[in-house]
Design an enzyme around this catalytic site. Sequence first.
Site, PDB file in Angstrom:
ATOM      1  N   TRP A 123      36.114  40.351  32.743  1.00  0.00           N
ATOM      2  CA  TRP A 123      36.752  41.288  33.682  1.00  0.00           C
ATOM      3  C   TRP A 123      35.827  42.455  33.972  1.00  0.00           C
ATOM      4  CZ3 TRP A 123      40.174  38.889  36.185  1.00  0.00           C
ATOM      5  CH2 TRP A 123      41.032  37.985  35.569  1.00  0.00           C
ATOM      6  N   LYS A 169      50.501  41.879  31.410  1.00  0.00           N
ATOM      7  CA  LYS A 169      50.136  41.634  30.013  1.00  0.00           C
ATOM      8  C   LYS A 169      51.096  42.369  29.062  1.00  0.00           C
ATOM      9  CE  LYS A 169      46.477  39.717  31.882  1.00  0.00           C
ATOM     10  NZ  LYS A 169      45.214  40.333  32.210  1.00  0.00           N
ATOM     11  N   ASP A 195      39.817  50.196  32.810  1.00  0.00           N
ATOM     12  CA  ASP A 195      40.728  49.086  33.058  1.00  0.00           C
ATOM     13  C   ASP A 195      41.464  48.851  31.737  1.00  0.00           C
ATOM     14  OD1 ASP A 195      41.965  46.614  33.282  1.00  0.00           O
ATOM     15  OD2 ASP A 195      40.176  45.526  33.946  1.00  0.00           O
TER      16      ASP A 195
HETATM   17  C1  LIG Z   1      44.217  40.130  33.410  1.00  0.00           C
HETATM   18  C2  LIG Z   1      43.161  41.153  33.558  1.00  0.00           C
HETATM   19  C3  LIG Z   1      42.652  41.515  34.822  1.00  0.00           C
HETATM   20  C4  LIG Z   1      43.069  40.835  36.100  1.00  0.00           C
HETATM   21  O1  LIG Z   1      44.292  41.264  36.508  1.00  0.00           O
HETATM   22  P1  LIG Z   1      44.922  40.781  37.909  1.00  0.00           P
HETATM   23  O2  LIG Z   1      46.151  41.610  37.968  1.00  0.00           O
HETATM   24  O3  LIG Z   1      45.163  39.310  37.782  1.00  0.00           O
HETATM   25  O4  LIG Z   1      43.954  41.081  38.982  1.00  0.00           O
HETATM   26  C5  LIG Z   1      41.710  42.508  34.872  1.00  0.00           C
HETATM   27  N1  LIG Z   1      41.267  43.120  33.758  1.00  0.00           N
HETATM   28  C6  LIG Z   1      41.723  42.788  32.541  1.00  0.00           C
HETATM   29  C7  LIG Z   1      41.208  43.509  31.335  1.00  0.00           C
HETATM   30  C8  LIG Z   1      42.681  41.786  32.401  1.00  0.00           C
HETATM   31  O5  LIG Z   1      43.131  41.456  31.190  1.00  0.00           O
END
Ligand SMILES: *Cc1c(COP(=O)(O)O)cnc(C)c1O
Length: 356
Positions: free
Chosen positions: A99, A190, A166
């Site tokens: 990511w 998540k 993030d």
């Molecule tokens: C799941 C995840 C993403 C992607 O998220 P989306 O909502 O599917 O775009 C980005 N960064 C991390 C750390 C993730 O776990």
Amino acid sequence: MKKHNFNAGPSVLPQYTLEETAKAIFDYAGTGMSLLEVSHRGKEFEATMSETVQMFKELLNIPENYSVLFLGGGASLQFCMVPYNLMNKKAAYLVTGEWATKAHKEAKLFGEAVEVASSKDKNFSYIPKNYVIPQDAEYFHITTNNTIYGTEIRYDMDSPIPLIADMSSDILSRPVDISKYVMIYGGAQKNFAPAGVTFVIIRNDMINKVSRQIPTMLNYETHIKNNSMFNTPPCFAIFAGLQTLKWLKNLGGVAEMEKINLKKANLLYDAIDNSKIFVGTTAKEDRSIMNVCFVMKEQYKPLEEEFSKFASSKGMVGIKGHRSVGGFRASLYNALPLESVQALVDCMNEFEKMKA
Ligand SMILES: *Cc1c(COP(=O)(O)O)cnc(C)c1O
């Protein structure tokens, strides 16, 4: 049979969230209509939106000068919105996983996106240390939890330049010193809500930072000024997220949540460390408490498939490792109960007794 949901995302939600959301699908806030049918401009949804923002701020102790936004597009859209809005010439990225790599890639479209350090040399199994953050970059971007490979930056670092994180897969899992960041974002699926909503915590002075024109929908200013209601927000996911926040508050908040999360992670990591057949894949000091990755030791590797089947016969769901790591990954998000981790550990021990 009871299922133990170790899915990486979308993932397990509290029973409370499911029950309250199910009720609202049939009668939302006494309207006699479904949550799925009402106007986002109605007073009921306006109240839901502001309560969700309020509770998010309260639980994470977010200072006054920050806005909380609930948008569409996923964390992946933020990978481009961040540099679009905040990077004139240069930004710095810590590349700790897939990511983080994707976020870095998008930033390259907007200017000089410096890779400050990367752990790609060892398949993202550790967090780089002792790197130098360039002082002339406009922000430093980190991914606090490496969902796929199972490492985590579980503290709020001091950065000489504005820090952006993030936190898709570890938001609300521990107390965070928000004042150390200018922005935190993530997909909700998540640790917070069903898929469809993205949270953004942004310091209010972070708008109008760049000289380029920004399309209306991609401009943070639009969403700050309209309280996430410029266009139709993901009403269903926001309502469900609010139920998760209520559940979390009732449980004692994020400090209490962290204690439970540590207990869960320690239980599983201890089992891995004491196992004859399983072994962890990440550096011990950087282990994630949200996503626990492990494989079988070399001489037992051929048994991985058999263990997968054994575990699913005992109700374990979603423990297959990501294709880039192999083996197993157990995601221990907030809503996963301790009993589920115990069930997995029992399952591992039982398998080991048969095989080793
Ligand atoms: C799941 C995840 C993403 C992607 O998220 P989306 O909502 O599917 O775009 C980005 N960064 C991390 C750390 C993730 O776990």
